[in-house]
Design an enzyme around this catalytic site. Structure first.
Site, short mmCIF file in Angstrom:
data_model
loop_
_atom_site.label_atom_id
_atom_site.label_comp_id
_atom_site.label_asym_id
_atom_site.label_seq_id
_atom_site.Cartn_x
_atom_site.Cartn_y
_atom_site.Cartn_z
N ASP A 65 41.43 39.85 38.51
CA ASP A 65 41.99 38.51 38.30
C ASP A 65 42.93 38.10 39.44
OD1 ASP A 65 40.71 38.36 35.86
OD2 ASP A 65 42.47 38.94 34.69
N ARG A 84 51.97 36.90 34.66
CA ARG A 84 51.17 37.78 35.50
C ARG A 84 51.65 37.79 36.96
NH1 ARG A 84 44.96 38.06 33.97
NH2 ARG A 84 45.37 40.10 34.87
N HIS A 160 34.29 33.54 32.12
CA HIS A 160 34.35 33.48 33.57
C HIS A 160 32.95 33.30 34.14
CE1 HIS A 160 38.55 34.47 34.13
NE2 HIS A 160 38.45 35.50 33.34
N CYS A 259 38.00 45.20 36.00
CA CYS A 259 38.88 46.36 36.11
C CYS A 259 38.93 46.98 37.50
CB CYS A 259 38.48 47.42 35.08
SG CYS A 259 38.77 46.89 33.39
#
Length: 272
Positions: A65, A84, A160, A259
């Site tokens: 991300d 974030r 996404h 990830c």
């Protein structure tokens, strides 16, 4: 096509605080799956940089991300969630100090940009316009990599872009068989500067794959039984490797590429 040969993968260990945000998560199972995922990246031959779990940043395991790397340059993204910001700082430090990449920042304060909405084909960029990424974010990618065409693609589902369409090999796009997935693909094909091959899989959740240095990483037979067989039948030119990340995928917006951040380090700094 010009293919990218990756040298590194950046990952972040799973914090227990993720369960506070996703109460149905079985943390121990998710942690084991994440460890197996990281091992699969190592088995492919990548130099894996593993960041420690940060309990103050519950979503930190989803490093894709926070940045995107192309041709040895990293663009630092702008997640819409203010919480974030610490993750972004951490990934910037790793990319700049440990790997030595030049960094491009997104200067437009109105921009929203998640790495999982950035689809790079090796020839051009497609940027998913979603709840996580807006037109200003797409413009930032276009500015960072002006040598490639860059096209925004509207995504109406709560997904996404790379969850719906991903690259399964050189010039090969992978997509699910639902009408909504096919509609996104049609939008993409209308705007594309190149005619790509298409691999359609029976299950939409199978469409998010990762082509890494001659290996196709995909979800396990338990998760995608029909598509698993199609992949085995259709993909014959390179290695198939499956991983089970079903527990991690309980988190909103998560997908196979979430990830890890794939990096190709080059010895020279390209001209911008």
């Amino acid at each position: 096509m010009p293919t990218t040969r990756y040298t590194h993968a950046v990952v972040n260990r799973l914090p227990r605080s993720l369960k506070d945000r996703q109460p149905t998560l079985d943390y121990d199972r998710a942690k084991r799956q994440h460890e197996n995922y990281v091992q699969a990246l190592r088995d492919i031959g990548l130099d894996v940089i593993e960041m420690p779990a940060d309990e103050d940043t519950p979503w930190c395991a989803f490093v894709d991300d926070t940045a995107f790397v192309c041709n040895g340059t990293a663009i630092i993204t702008k997640p819409a969630e203010p919480e974030r910001a610490k993750e972004v700082e951490a990934i910037r430090a790793v990319l700049k100090k440990e790997i030595g990449l030049p960094i491009v920042e997104v200067s437009d304060k109105s921009a929203k940009l998640h790495g999982s909405d950035i689809l790079f084909t090796g020839r051009e960029f497609f940027i998913g316009i979603t709840k996580w990424t807006n037109e200003s974010g797409a413009c930032a990618v276009a500015s960072a990599f002006p040598e490639y065409p860059c096209t925004p693609i509207k995504v109406t589902e709560n997904k996404h872009l790379k969850t719906i369409v991903s690259m399964a090999g050189p010039d090969l796009m992978c997509v699910g068989s639902s009408d909504s997935s096919k509609n996104v693909l049609k939008r993409l094909e209308r705007e594309a500067t190149y005619s790509y091959q298409i691999l359609t899989l029976p299950e939409d959740e199978a469409a998010n794959v990762m082509y890494i240095n001659g290996t196709l990483l995909h979800r396990s037979a338990k998760e995608i039984p029909l598509s698993f067989n199609v992949l085995a039948e259709k993909i014959t030119d390179f290695t198939l490797q499956s991983v089970d990340i079903s527990e991690l995928l309980k988190c909103e917006g998560a997908n196979l590429n979430s990830c890890c951040l794939l990096v190709r380090r080059i010895k020279h700094i390209r001209s911008l």
